[in-house]
Structures are given as C-alpha cells and as structure tokens.
Design a protein around this motif. Structure first.
Motif, PDB file in Angstrom:
ATOM      1  N   TYR A  25       0.958 -15.831 -65.608  1.00 16.02           N
ATOM      2  CA  TYR A  25       1.176 -14.655 -65.117  1.00 16.02           C
ATOM      3  C   TYR A  25       0.109 -13.824 -64.812  1.00 16.02           C
ATOM      4  O   TYR A  25      -0.835 -13.723 -65.512  1.00 16.02           O
ATOM      5  CB  TYR A  25       2.151 -13.893 -66.152  1.00 16.02           C
ATOM      6  CG  TYR A  25       3.559 -14.362 -66.238  1.00 16.02           C
ATOM      7  CD1 TYR A  25       4.629 -14.076 -65.572  1.00 16.02           C
ATOM      8  CD2 TYR A  25       3.793 -15.300 -67.460  1.00 16.02           C
ATOM      9  CE1 TYR A  25       5.720 -14.620 -65.481  1.00 16.02           C
ATOM     10  CE2 TYR A  25       5.234 -15.610 -67.633  1.00 16.02           C
ATOM     11  CZ  TYR A  25       6.109 -15.476 -66.652  1.00 16.02           C
ATOM     12  OH  TYR A  25       7.414 -15.799 -66.750  1.00 16.02           O
ATOM     13  N   ARG A  74       8.631 -11.975 -52.836  1.00 13.84           N
ATOM     14  CA  ARG A  74       9.804 -11.450 -53.058  1.00 13.84           C
ATOM     15  C   ARG A  74      10.010  -9.901 -52.213  1.00 13.84           C
ATOM     16  O   ARG A  74       9.211  -9.724 -51.755  1.00 13.84           O
ATOM     17  CB  ARG A  74       9.801 -11.017 -54.673  1.00 13.84           C
ATOM     18  CG  ARG A  74       9.888 -12.319 -55.293  1.00 13.84           C
ATOM     19  CD  ARG A  74      11.423 -13.065 -55.351  1.00 13.84           C
ATOM     20  NE  ARG A  74      11.304 -14.149 -56.001  1.00 13.84           N
ATOM     21  CZ  ARG A  74      11.761 -15.425 -55.843  1.00 13.84           C
ATOM     22  NH1 ARG A  74      12.459 -15.424 -54.599  1.00 13.84           N
ATOM     23  NH2 ARG A  74      11.857 -16.379 -56.385  1.00 13.84           N
ATOM     24  N   SER A  87       6.861  -7.350 -51.291  1.00 12.00           N
ATOM     25  CA  SER A  87       5.828  -7.977 -51.734  1.00 12.00           C
ATOM     26  C   SER A  87       4.795  -8.365 -50.346  1.00 12.00           C
ATOM     27  O   SER A  87       5.508  -8.343 -49.246  1.00 12.00           O
ATOM     28  CB  SER A  87       6.040  -9.120 -52.504  1.00 12.00           C
ATOM     29  OG  SER A  87       6.606 -10.123 -51.724  1.00 12.00           O
ATOM     30  N   ALA A  92       3.918 -17.032 -56.859  1.00 14.12           N
ATOM     31  CA  ALA A  92       5.294 -16.519 -56.750  1.00 14.12           C
ATOM     32  C   ALA A  92       4.961 -14.954 -56.692  1.00 14.12           C
ATOM     33  O   ALA A  92       4.321 -14.846 -57.818  1.00 14.12           O
ATOM     34  CB  ALA A  92       6.241 -16.883 -57.590  1.00 14.12           C
ATOM     35  N   ILE A 112       2.301 -16.563 -61.401  1.00 16.63           N
ATOM     36  CA  ILE A 112       3.469 -15.506 -60.721  1.00 16.63           C
ATOM     37  C   ILE A 112       2.833 -14.227 -60.954  1.00 16.63           C
ATOM     38  O   ILE A 112       2.321 -13.896 -61.963  1.00 16.63           O
ATOM     39  CB  ILE A 112       4.768 -15.745 -61.980  1.00 16.63           C
ATOM     40  CG1 ILE A 112       5.357 -16.833 -61.488  1.00 16.63           C
ATOM     41  CG2 ILE A 112       5.712 -14.697 -61.486  1.00 16.63           C
ATOM     42  CD1 ILE A 112       6.638 -17.231 -62.218  1.00 16.63           C
ATOM     43  N   GLN A 163       3.174 -10.541 -61.004  1.00 18.83           N
ATOM     44  CA  GLN A 163       4.139  -9.638 -61.673  1.00 18.83           C
ATOM     45  C   GLN A 163       4.444  -8.649 -60.930  1.00 18.83           C
ATOM     46  O   GLN A 163       3.436  -8.037 -60.023  1.00 18.83           O
ATOM     47  CB  GLN A 163       3.962  -9.225 -63.215  1.00 18.83           C
ATOM     48  CG  GLN A 163       4.153 -10.462 -64.118  1.00 18.83           C
ATOM     49  CD  GLN A 163       4.092  -9.994 -65.661  1.00 18.83           C
ATOM     50  OE1 GLN A 163       3.140  -9.293 -65.969  1.00 18.83           O
ATOM     51  NE2 GLN A 163       4.980 -10.868 -66.393  1.00 18.83           N
ATOM     52  N   GLN A 164       5.708  -7.887 -60.958  1.00 18.28           N
ATOM     53  CA  GLN A 164       6.126  -6.932 -60.146  1.00 18.28           C
ATOM     54  C   GLN A 164       4.912  -5.623 -60.095  1.00 18.28           C
ATOM     55  O   GLN A 164       4.189  -5.340 -61.004  1.00 18.28           O
ATOM     56  CB  GLN A 164       7.082  -5.796 -60.697  1.00 18.28           C
ATOM     57  CG  GLN A 164       7.728  -5.001 -59.892  1.00 18.28           C
ATOM     58  CD  GLN A 164       8.930  -4.356 -60.304  1.00 18.28           C
ATOM     59  OE1 GLN A 164       9.919  -5.461 -60.599  1.00 18.28           O
ATOM     60  NE2 GLN A 164       9.231  -3.173 -60.623  1.00 18.28           N
ATOM     61  N   ALA A 172       4.711  -6.835 -55.426  1.00 21.09           N
ATOM     62  CA  ALA A 172       3.149  -7.444 -55.603  1.00 21.09           C
ATOM     63  C   ALA A 172       2.454  -8.072 -54.296  1.00 21.09           C
ATOM     64  O   ALA A 172       3.136  -7.886 -53.381  1.00 21.09           O
ATOM     65  CB  ALA A 172       3.662  -8.903 -56.631  1.00 21.09           C
ATOM     66  N   GLY A 219       5.844 -10.961 -57.210  1.00 17.45           N
ATOM     67  CA  GLY A 219       7.353 -10.296 -57.554  1.00 17.45           C
ATOM     68  C   GLY A 219       7.409  -9.190 -56.646  1.00 17.45           C
ATOM     69  O   GLY A 219       6.680  -8.996 -55.727  1.00 17.45           O
ATOM     70  N   ILE A 220       8.315  -8.558 -57.239  1.00 18.69           N
ATOM     71  CA  ILE A 220       8.846  -7.402 -56.111  1.00 18.69           C
ATOM     72  C   ILE A 220       7.436  -6.359 -56.116  1.00 18.69           C
ATOM     73  O   ILE A 220       6.912  -6.043 -57.134  1.00 18.69           O
ATOM     74  CB  ILE A 220       9.915  -6.365 -56.710  1.00 18.69           C
ATOM     75  CG1 ILE A 220      11.186  -7.436 -56.758  1.00 18.69           C
ATOM     76  CG2 ILE A 220      10.094  -5.007 -56.210  1.00 18.69           C
ATOM     77  CD1 ILE A 220      12.437  -6.815 -57.520  1.00 18.69           C
TER      78      ILE A 220
END
Length: 168
Positions: free
Chosen positions: A57, A133, A136, A109, A83, A85-86, A114, A111-112
């Motif tokens: 993360y 997401r 992002s 990935a 990943i 994170q937001q 990001a 996140g919102i």
C-alpha cells in the motif's frame, strides 16, 4: 523455542538505509523494506530486484519510487502489486535503464482521488497494468505501460499521456 518470522521481518526492515529524502532515499532490497518505506513516504530507491507474493500500500501522502534499473515483481494474481490509497500519490522514475514493475496480476491500482505520476520505467502485467478509481489521475510523462489484457482500466478516473509509449 520456535523461530519467529516476525523478528526476521523486523531485522530486515531495520536494515533499510537512507533517510527518505531526495538526496538520501531509502534503499529497499526486500519486500519488507519497500512495504515499510511506502508507509513512511518520501523517496525510495530499489537496491536490487525484488519478488513479492503480497501487495504493498502507498499509505503515506507521497512516495517517490526510483526503480534504478531493477525489477519489482509481484507474483500475486489476485491483487495489484501496489495500491495507492485514497488521496495519496505515487511518483515512478527510473534512474537506471530497464527498471520495471512486473506483475502476474495487476500492476497499480489508484484509489479514489489518488494520483500516479510516471516519469520513467515500465509497468508490464498479465491483467490490468493500471486501474484508476473515481477522481483518480494517471499521468504518463515518460515510460511504458503494457499489459496482456488491459493496459489501463478507467472506472471514473482520468488518464493523461504526455509523451510516452502506451501499449496494450
């Protein structure tokens, strides 16, 4: 007494050198070290090829990852290698040559809200190289994103290609 793997992980993490600044980045040579550095934030440089079975993360506000010509390989097919994170941001560069993030599953990935900023290196995956997401942003200034299936999957996020190779 049985051997504790937690103690081994603590020793591995303590072996990280550097202070996380632009002139003295953390040098990560193991999965545990990069996981720790991504939690601390700042500047991180790979010091060797790393192979991991679990995700990492981006938990700090900003992480600047220099691939330094090495390969970070994620063997997990169930998750992304990284990943974000937001509201966090990951910056990827490669001060070496041919540095890459290779993944059997997805690469990154976001996140919102990001952000991923790519200034060098490559992301090469079997599945989605980058998943974005809502709200992002994926900013490709330099480097290559390549996937066997879908290079970038946008789910309400935005993609901005500045001047580099985008392959599917």
């Amino acid at each position: 007494l049985p051997f504790s793997t937690d103690i081994y992980r603590e020793v591995e993490t303590m072996a990280v050198t550097g202070s996380g600044t632009v002139n003295d980045p953390y040098i990560a040579k193991t999965y545990e070290q990069i996981k720790w550095a991504f939690g601390m934030g700042g500047y991180v440089r790979l010091g060797s090829d790393i192979s991991a079975d679990s995700l990492v993360y981006v938990a700090a506000d900003e992480v600047h990852l220099d691939l330094a010509g090495y390969t970070y390989t994620s063997n997990s097919v169930e998750s992304a290698a990284f990943i974000i994170q937001q509201t966090k941001a990951l910056y990827i560069t490669d001060s070496g040559s041919n540095g890459k993030i290779a993944a059997n599953g997805s690469g990154i990935a976001a996140g919102i809200s990001a952000k991923l900023y790519m200034y060098g290196g490559s992301i090469v995956t079997e599945n989605n190289a980058v998943v974005a997401r809502p709200s992002s942003g994926i900013f490709l200034y330099d480097g290559t994103i390549k996937s066997e299936n879908s290079a970038i999957y946008l789910n309400g996020g935005g993609f901005f290609q500045i001047n580099r190779t985008f392959c599917n």
